[in-house]
Every structure is written in C-alpha cells, then in structure tokens.
Design a protein around this motif. Structure first.
Motif, PDB file in Angstrom:
ATOM      1  N   ASN A  82      -0.592  32.721 -12.652  1.00 46.06           N
ATOM      2  CA  ASN A  82      -1.287  33.113 -11.433  1.00 46.06           C
ATOM      3  C   ASN A  82      -1.981  34.455 -11.626  1.00 46.06           C
ATOM      4  O   ASN A  82      -1.451  35.347 -12.302  1.00 46.06           O
ATOM      5  CB  ASN A  82      -0.295  33.274 -10.271  1.00 46.06           C
ATOM      6  N   GLU A  84      -5.294  37.062  -9.411  1.00 46.38           N
ATOM      7  CA  GLU A  84      -6.138  37.169  -8.218  1.00 46.38           C
ATOM      8  C   GLU A  84      -7.535  37.625  -8.609  1.00 46.38           C
ATOM      9  O   GLU A  84      -7.708  38.443  -9.508  1.00 46.38           O
ATOM     10  CB  GLU A  84      -5.530  38.159  -7.223  1.00 46.38           C
ATOM     11  N   LEU A  92      -9.017  35.313  -3.671  1.00 51.07           N
ATOM     12  CA  LEU A  92      -8.227  34.087  -3.766  1.00 51.07           C
ATOM     13  C   LEU A  92      -7.394  34.122  -5.036  1.00 51.07           C
ATOM     14  O   LEU A  92      -7.593  34.961  -5.913  1.00 51.07           O
ATOM     15  CB  LEU A  92      -9.099  32.829  -3.715  1.00 51.07           C
ATOM     16  N   SER A  93      -6.481  33.158  -5.146  1.00 55.22           N
ATOM     17  CA  SER A  93      -5.609  33.058  -6.312  1.00 55.22           C
ATOM     18  C   SER A  93      -6.171  32.053  -7.305  1.00 55.22           C
ATOM     19  O   SER A  93      -6.709  31.006  -6.909  1.00 55.22           O
ATOM     20  CB  SER A  93      -4.207  32.607  -5.891  1.00 55.22           C
ATOM     21  N   VAL A  95      -4.950  29.539 -10.362  1.00 54.94           N
ATOM     22  CA  VAL A  95      -3.722  28.892 -10.834  1.00 54.94           C
ATOM     23  C   VAL A  95      -4.058  28.042 -12.053  1.00 54.94           C
ATOM     24  O   VAL A  95      -4.978  27.214 -12.009  1.00 54.94           O
ATOM     25  CB  VAL A  95      -3.082  28.002  -9.743  1.00 54.94           C
ATOM     26  N   THR A 121      -4.219  27.079   1.456  1.00 57.07           N
ATOM     27  CA  THR A 121      -2.780  26.833   1.507  1.00 57.07           C
ATOM     28  C   THR A 121      -2.170  27.772   2.544  1.00 57.07           C
ATOM     29  O   THR A 121      -2.863  28.608   3.149  1.00 57.07           O
ATOM     30  CB  THR A 121      -2.130  27.104   0.142  1.00 57.07           C
ATOM     31  N   GLN A 125      -6.237  31.206   0.040  1.00 58.36           N
ATOM     32  CA  GLN A 125      -7.099  30.333  -0.744  1.00 58.36           C
ATOM     33  C   GLN A 125      -6.721  30.364  -2.222  1.00 58.36           C
ATOM     34  O   GLN A 125      -6.221  31.375  -2.728  1.00 58.36           O
ATOM     35  CB  GLN A 125      -8.560  30.770  -0.596  1.00 58.36           C
ATOM     36  N   ARG A 126      -6.997  29.225  -2.912  1.00 55.84           N
ATOM     37  CA  ARG A 126      -6.732  29.197  -4.353  1.00 55.84           C
ATOM     38  C   ARG A 126      -7.681  28.223  -5.043  1.00 55.84           C
ATOM     39  O   ARG A 126      -8.249  27.330  -4.425  1.00 55.84           O
ATOM     40  CB  ARG A 126      -5.286  28.793  -4.632  1.00 55.84           C
TER      41      ARG A 126
END
Length: 678
Positions: A82, A84, A92-93, A95, A121, A125-126
């Motif tokens: 993870n 940012e 947002l993240s 992944v 989520t 946000q991701r």
C-alpha cells in the motif's frame, strides 16, 4: 518482412528462453510474428483528470507518490503493498498484490501518470494495480495486448519496442506503390510503428486501416486463388438446354425467381466463357432444389454426370428421394453414396458412377474420396455451401475436367461476408417463396410460460398437426441445459405421455435417424425432440410448431433455419423461442426474429451482434486466423475487394515482379489454416 518471419523471437533484445516460452503460448515464434501481434485496444493517456474526492471509474491521473509502500503478508503467503498518492485536489491509496518490486519502481516525491479503475471504499478511494509511467514519458496512447499468465503488458511493450528496432531501414512493402496511392495507405514501416506506439489517435487509425486493408486484401486474393475454377481452357459446354422440358413435367409451377435462376445457370453452362461458378442464394423453402434439379436434368440428358453433395446423410437421402421423384418416368438414373451405406452398396454405387450408368450422384463427403471415380462429371452441386470448406469444394471439382459449379445456400450470407466467402462466384438470388408457403408467427417467452407453450403444442396436435422441440447441443463442461434425450424422456413421462414422442440427434446411427424421420414424416410421431440435426433439409408440411429451448445459445441465422422447418404446408405455423437470459444483447438478438422473416436482414443483424464466427471459422471452412481485420468491417472489406480486382486486372495470376510480396503474404496467411498455396 519475410526475413523477420524466419528470425527466432529470441533475437529480440530481452527475450530469453523463459520469455520465448511465454510468447510461444501466443503462437509467436519469430520476430515477424511478434511485430504482427497487434494491440487489442489502447489506453488514452492524453488527458489526465484531477484527483477529486468524487472521481470513480477508469481514469488517467497525474499525481505524486506521497508515502513509501508498506508491505505485509496475507494468509496464503500473498504480499500486499500500500502507498498513497495525491495532487492538488485529493488523494487515494495504491494497492498492489504480489509485486515485491513495486517499492523500488516508484519513488516518494516523484510525479507519475497512473491509469486504472478508481473505486470507493469505507476507507476512501483506491486504485488496484494501476499501470504507471513517469511524467514526461507516458503521455499519448498506450497499447494493450492479449496476454498469457506470466507475461505482462509492460513486457510486451518492451519486446515490441526492441522488435521494431530490427526493422530494416528500407522495409519491403508487399503493397505496390500504385495501390497505396490509390487507396491512401501509409507505408508498411509507418504502419508497424504507429500501430504499436502511435503518437496521436489519427496516426493509430491510419496505421490500423492500412494493416486491416492489407490483411483483407491478402485474404481476398488468397481465397480467389484457391477457389477460382476459371481456367485458360474453354469449358465443356452442353449442346442442348433441356431445362424447360424438365420444368414442364413438374406437378407445380416454378416462381419467376426460380425460372430466372435456371435460365442464368443454363446460360453459364451452354455459352459461358469459363466453367460456371454460380451461387444460388434463397431463403428457407424458396425452391433451390428444384432449380438444381432442372440444371442436372439438362446435363444428364446430354450424356454427362452431375454430383450433388450435401453436408449430412439425412439431407443427402432427402435430396436422393426428391430427385428420384422428379425424374420418375425418365431415363435418368439417380444413385446415392453415403458413408453409412453397407460396403456392398457402396461398391455397387461406385461401379455405376465409374461406368457412367449413374447420371446424377447424390452423396456426402464420400463423393470426394479417392475411391469414388466419375465417368464424365461436368456439373458439381453443393448444398448448404457454408458447411463445406474451400478445399472440399476443390476436391469435388477435381473429379472432372473444367467442371461447372453450382453452390446453394439457404443461410443468407451478409454482403460483407459474401465479398470474401464467394468473391469469385456469380450470384443468383431466389427472392420469392412458392405459393402456399405460410408466414410463421414468432414469439419470445421465458420458462415461466413453458407450460402454456406445451398446451399450445397439444392443441395443435389435437387438430392433426405436428411439432418440433429443439434443444442445443450439450458438450462436456458446459452449463447444465436439457439434452435432447433427457428432455424427450421427461416429456414422454409427463406432459405428452399420451402422445407418440420421437427423438433425433447427431450421435444416433443413420438408420435410426432415418426411421425416426420417416415416422415423423408419416405422422406416426406427433412431437419430435431434436438437436440442430434437423436444421437443414427436413420437409414435413404437416409440422406447424417449432419450439426452441435456450434460444440464446443459437445464432440468429441458425434460428431462422430452424424456424424454416415449419410453415411448409397450408396451415398457419408458429415458432416459440424460449430463453431466460435477460441480458440486453440477448433480448435484442432474439427480438430480431420476432420482427422480420427476411433472411438477409437477419444475417446482417447476426453479423453485427455476434461477429463472423457463426458464418465460418478456420476449423470448419479452412479460413486463416486474422490478426487485425474484422470481417464485419464492411467499408474495409469493400475497398480491399476493389483493390483485389485492380491487382487481378493488372496481373491475373499475380506473377508480376511487383507482386512478389503479396504472393509471400498469401502463403504465410494461409499457412495458419493448413492450406498450401502454390
């Protein structure tokens, strides 16, 4: 690029043994094949959008990595990383799963383009595993390729960049300059570069058009080379046209369209410059067999032989009976030859064929085996031509000298397909139905209304009619749908336990299928449960209902063929399509059948909705696999067909030195379908 097709893919910098093995799974063995492995789509990295808190869906963003990646191990040993990213409008993240190198690939504080799907989520946000590129190098269109496990899109892009470096300074373009000028096509080097790494959308479109055009042109010229029955020798002409004598003996009157088609065929055979190469297209029940019978009659009366090849034994046997009935009271001998006949029967049939006793020979693929020798074959007729490969057609024509060819199809071929599939044939269209043919009312229902459909079938049977219920073929590993045998057993034990129910499918012995169809034709069987083995040829005028289960599993043209099994008598007829598939595409497809009975309209719609697979595929029809072209692209097909005619006018046998590249391209393309080109 002939030499590049002979150069192993390992010559590309970065492609070692492991990568080469992955590429082989995509049928890429040479540098040339790698260069011709075109992107399936493109990601537009031209216009990044702000990273607002409300952004969702597929997007390109320009953002800075603000935290280092934190990596943890999940159950099962998977790695989760993870980090940012942010811009002036939000954050947002990122992944990534099982990417142990990601932390070294992206640096905190650096700005990148990220392309992927943004989702919301509970924690914000991701983006999961977006593709990325440093700002300054990633703008523009990014190619996306079909891949195999272990081969990433970035690897493919890297391999293609290196492969393009192997292009010679002067690429030998297979298309002559005058063709490129006339059709506004870019040169091959530009096309190969811009199709993989275009700087603009316009460059990509121009490159793709050039490559699509070339592939369709090569396909068109190759098919004409295989299929063409035109020779430098004059054809064998029959001396007298006896077709009107035959027509006068019929107990019914031909339609004007049938008469016109007979006349066109006889003009070809009696006065044509080359052996006849004619396609007779007619909708289900339009009377193509009567047309062929008239032409065969003239051939036989002039002392020659005609071969009539059908794709299935049921259809061959029906044609044999029909022609025998037509020629009853004449001195014309009709012989049947199929694979399931006893050896003694086949031996006798072949004897009559070889000594000329047999005038009209009806059969299946058995007609083209080495054991079958004709005495003086002058006419070859193939029914349901879309079921035969071009190689099979060529074998039949080789049974005689300058044989005239008449191909028949009740499956209307869209205009786009016809340009490729029958590019060298003259076409006759039987666009009238014989008097007495009934309009078939077609309706679409779901399984909740099945019992109402059963009641309707029972009502029709109580009035003395008959009905079909068709089930799709069931293959191992497919979703569970009713097989014909299971369905028939259920109906015999429940809804129709008091009525004679028959079953017919492709795996039954020929004699059993013949007995079942005979019983159905005589009215002894009231309800016939079947697979698509009844799609062609079966003619039972008393049948008025065609019910098709899981209709979404069939192509529109196939459904239209099945529907044509009813409506052949004097009674009103019905087609009931049963489907629980509520998808928009499925509903739209099946609704077409309910709104039109024009086979050509249906075929065009089928092509738009399902693509060309329903009409032909390489395994069944001997066509090569296309790399970039789409047979539903009517504009490109039309223009490439026009270019094919230009080239053939310039050099009919493609022997001119300037066409050497085209000859090589034809051989290479058709090699993928196992077809040897001279």
């Amino acid at each position: 690029m002939p030499s590049l097709f002979e150069m192993p893919v390992t010559n590309v910098r970065g492609v070692g043994a492991a990568a080469a093995e992955l590429l082989r799974k995509l049928s890429i063995y040479s540098v040339g094949q790698l260069l011709c492995y075109y992107p399936r789509t493109y990601e537009d990295w031209s216009n990044p959008v702000p990273l607002t808190p409300f952004l969702e869906g597929q997007a390109l963003i320009k953002a800075r990595l603000t935290t280092a990646f934190a990596t943890s191990r999940l159950s099962g040993g998977r790695l989760l990383s993870n980090a940012e990213i942010s811009d002036d409008t939000g954050s947002l993240s990122l992944v990534y799963f099982n990417n142990k190198y990601i932390s070294s690939m992206l640096k905190v504080g650096e700005e990148y383009y990220f392309y992927g799907k943004i989702e919301k989520t509970l924690y914000g946000q991701r983006m999961i595993a977006p593709t990325f590129s440093p700002v300054g190098s990633g703008i523009g269109l990014h190619p996306v390729y079909n891949l195999t496990q272990g081969l990433s899109n970035k690897m493919m892009q890297r391999f293609l960049k290196e492969a393009l470096k192997l292009l010679p300074a002067e690429v030998k373009d297979p298309l002559p300059q005058w063709i490129r000028d006339k059709y506004n096509l870019c040169d091959l080097r530009t096309a190969m570069t811009d199709v993989h790494f275009p700087k603009t959308k316009e460059a990509m479109e121009k490159a793709r058009y050039r490559l699509v055009f070339e592939e369709l042109l090569i396909l068109n010229l190759g098919l004409r080379s295989i299929k063409s029955n035109k020779t430098s020798k004059a054809p064998l002409h029959i001396e007298t046209d006896y077709s009107q004598e035959f027509i006068s003996k019929l107990p019914f009157e031909l339609t004007n369209a049938q008469k016109r088609t007979v006349s066109e065929c006889m003009q070809d055979i009696t006065k044509g410059k080359y052996p006849m190469n004619r396609l007779v297209q007619g909708d289900v029940g339009s009377g193509k067999t009567a047309v062929a019978a008239a032409v065969c009659y003239s051939v036989a009366k002039c002392g020659y032989q005609a071969a009539f090849m059908a794709p299935t034994e049921i259809l061959a046997e029906q044609h044999y009976k029909t022609l025998s009935r037509f020629y009853e009271g004449t001195d014309i001998n009709v012989v049947l030859l199929t694979g399931s006949m006893k050896d003694s029967q086949k031996k006798n049939a072949r004897k009559y064929i070889e000594d000329g006793t047999a005038h009209i020979v009806v059969g299946t693929h058995t007609l083209i085996t080495e054991k079958t020798i004709f005495n003086n074959l002058i006419l070859a007729v193939t029914d349901e031509q879309h079921r035969f490969g071009v190689a099979q057609r060529t074998k039949l024509l080789s049974k005689g000298n300058s044989v005239h060819l008449l191909v028949m199809s009740a499956t209307p071929i869209p205009r786009t397909m016809g340009l490729v599939m029958y590019g060298d044939l003259d076409v006759s269209v039987i666009d009238e139905l014989p008097k007495g043919r009934q309009k078939i009312r077609t309706m679409l229902i779901d399984s909740s209304k099945r019992n109402r459909a059963y009641n309707f079938i029972r009502d029709q049977i109580s009035k003395g009619r008959q009905a079909y219920i068709v089930c799709p073929l069931v293959e191992e590993g497919e979703l569970p749908v009713a097989s014909a045998e299971e369905y028939a057993a259920e109906l015999m034990l429940s809804e129709f336990s008091d009525l004679p129910v028959g079953i017919i499918h492709g795996k039954m012995k020929s004699v059993d299928k013949e007995n079942t169809m005979s019983q159905f034709a005589k009215g002894e069987i009231k309800l016939l449960v079947a697979t698509t083995v009844i799609e062609v040829g079966v003619d039972v005028p008393n049948a008025t209902v065609m019910m098709i289960e899981n209709a979404e599993r069939f192509g529109l043209s196939q459904l239209h063929q099945l529907r044509g099994r009813v409506g052949r008598g004097e009674h009103s007829s019905y087609c009931i399509l049963v489907s629980d598939n509520k998808g928009e595409d499925s509903t739209r497809r099946l609704s077409v059948l309910c709104t039109t009975d024009n086979g050509f309209v249906i075929a065009d719609e089928d092509l738009k909705l399902r693509g060309p697979g329903d009409f032909f595929g390489s395994r069944q029809h001997g066509l090569p696999q296309l790399s970039i072209a789409d047979l539903s692209d009517y504009v490109s097909l039309s223009e490439s067909s026009a270019a094919a005619l230009d080239i053939l006018d310039f050099s009919p046998d493609l022997s001119h030195d300037s066409l050497k590249g085209i000859r090589s391209s034809i051989k290479r393309l058709f090699k993928t379908a196992g077809t040897q080109m001279n």
